[in-house]
Design a protein around this motif. Structure first.
Motif, PDB file in Angstrom:
ATOM      1  N   LEU A 159       1.169  -0.748   0.119  1.00 39.25           N
ATOM      2  CA  LEU A 159       0.113   0.497  -0.228  1.00 39.25           C
ATOM      3  C   LEU A 159       0.889   1.431   0.023  1.00 39.25           C
ATOM      4  CD1 LEU A 159      -3.277   1.178   0.469  1.00 39.25           C
ATOM      5  CD2 LEU A 159      -2.440   1.354   2.777  1.00 39.25           C
ATOM      6  N   LEU A 160       0.477   2.523  -1.322  1.00 40.51           N
ATOM      7  CA  LEU A 160       1.433   3.198  -0.677  1.00 40.51           C
ATOM      8  C   LEU A 160       0.210   4.376  -0.567  1.00 40.51           C
ATOM      9  CD1 LEU A 160       4.198   5.010  -2.002  1.00 40.51           C
ATOM     10  CD2 LEU A 160       3.451   5.258  -3.910  1.00 40.51           C
ATOM     11  N   LEU A 161       1.051   5.383   0.074  1.00 39.54           N
ATOM     12  CA  LEU A 161      -0.096   6.756   0.172  1.00 39.54           C
ATOM     13  C   LEU A 161       0.105   7.724  -0.855  1.00 39.54           C
ATOM     14  CD1 LEU A 161      -0.293   6.079   3.884  1.00 39.54           C
ATOM     15  CD2 LEU A 161      -1.968   5.339   2.761  1.00 39.54           C
ATOM     16  N   ILE A 162       0.210   8.535  -0.774  1.00 38.96           N
ATOM     17  CA  ILE A 162      -0.065   9.749  -1.849  1.00 38.96           C
ATOM     18  C   ILE A 162      -0.542  11.128  -1.578  1.00 38.96           C
ATOM     19  CG2 ILE A 162       1.509   8.377  -3.924  1.00 38.96           C
ATOM     20  CD1 ILE A 162      -1.165   8.644  -5.573  1.00 38.96           C
ATOM     21  N   GLU A 163      -0.129  12.153  -1.919  1.00 44.33           N
ATOM     22  CA  GLU A 163      -0.713  13.039  -1.970  1.00 44.33           C
ATOM     23  C   GLU A 163      -1.729  13.204  -0.934  1.00 44.33           C
ATOM     24  OE1 GLU A 163      -3.474  12.609  -5.021  1.00 44.33           O
ATOM     25  OE2 GLU A 163      -2.075  12.973  -6.544  1.00 44.33           O
ATOM     26  N   ASP A 164      -2.870  13.468  -0.297  1.00 38.48           N
ATOM     27  CA  ASP A 164      -3.896  13.404   1.201  1.00 38.48           C
ATOM     28  C   ASP A 164      -3.665  12.482   1.773  1.00 38.48           C
ATOM     29  OD1 ASP A 164      -3.894  16.766   0.842  1.00 38.48           O
ATOM     30  OD2 ASP A 164      -6.336  16.143   0.427  1.00 38.48           O
ATOM     31  N   GLY A 165      -3.351  11.465   1.227  1.00 40.96           N
ATOM     32  CA  GLY A 165      -3.276   9.980   1.530  1.00 40.96           C
ATOM     33  C   GLY A 165      -1.997   9.513   2.685  1.00 40.96           C
ATOM     34  N   VAL A 166      -1.006  10.147   3.056  1.00 46.07           N
ATOM     35  CA  VAL A 166       0.020  10.199   3.231  1.00 46.07           C
ATOM     36  C   VAL A 166      -0.125  11.293   5.140  1.00 46.07           C
ATOM     37  CG1 VAL A 166       1.841  10.431   1.334  1.00 46.07           C
ATOM     38  CG2 VAL A 166       0.961  12.937   2.478  1.00 46.07           C
ATOM     39  N   TYR A 221       3.414   2.105   2.469  1.00 38.99           N
ATOM     40  CA  TYR A 221       4.477   3.023   1.939  1.00 38.99           C
ATOM     41  C   TYR A 221       4.145   4.643   1.737  1.00 38.99           C
ATOM     42  CZ  TYR A 221       7.293  -0.619   0.340  1.00 38.99           C
ATOM     43  OH  TYR A 221       7.860  -2.608   0.310  1.00 38.99           O
ATOM     44  N   ALA A 222       4.409   5.686   1.602  1.00 38.04           N
ATOM     45  CA  ALA A 222       4.271   6.698   1.938  1.00 38.04           C
ATOM     46  C   ALA A 222       5.023   7.920   0.730  1.00 38.04           C
ATOM     47  CB  ALA A 222       4.284   7.933   3.106  1.00 38.04           C
ATOM     48  N   LEU A 223       4.564   8.283   0.129  1.00 34.36           N
ATOM     49  CA  LEU A 223       5.330   9.473  -1.439  1.00 34.36           C
ATOM     50  C   LEU A 223       6.369  10.479  -0.149  1.00 34.36           C
ATOM     51  CD1 LEU A 223       6.683   9.266  -4.055  1.00 34.36           C
ATOM     52  CD2 LEU A 223       4.745  10.564  -4.422  1.00 34.36           C
TER      53      LEU A 223
END
Length: 96
Positions: free
Chosen positions: A29-36, A55-57
């Motif tokens: 699972l990768l968190l991007i944008e507001d998902g971080v 994971y986070a960007l």
């Protein structure tokens, strides 16, 4: 292995819930944008069942002032790491 990408904050809809329910034991699972925002220590416990695969960007953490405030269990990747994750995945799913 599938890569699930979430760009919504954990409290903004059901994207995180849907992604987690669709994941198998080998998926990431990768968190991007507001998902971080889901990488914050107070929220990361919701991802406990996918330990080591969250994971986070980096660029999105930095843009939101969250770099260094994220939970240590979250693996931070830059754009090159994002590309590597997509290359390793058989399939990529985006959750909005």
């Amino acid at each position: 292995m599938k890569l699930h990408i979430v760009n919504r904050a954990p409290d903004a809809g059901r994207a995180v819930e849907q992604a987690l329910s669709a994941m198998t034991a080998e998926d990431r699972l990768l968190l991007i944008e507001d998902g971080v925002q889901g990488a914050l220590p107070s929220l990361v416990d919701g991802f406990a069942n996918i330990g080591g695969r969250l994971y986070a960007l980096r660029e999105d953490l930095e843009a939101r002032g969250l770099m260094g405030r994220h939970d240590e269990r979250v693996k931070v990747v830059d754009v090159d790491g994002f590309v590597t994750l997509t290359e390793q995945a058989e399939r990529t799913l985006s959750w909005y």
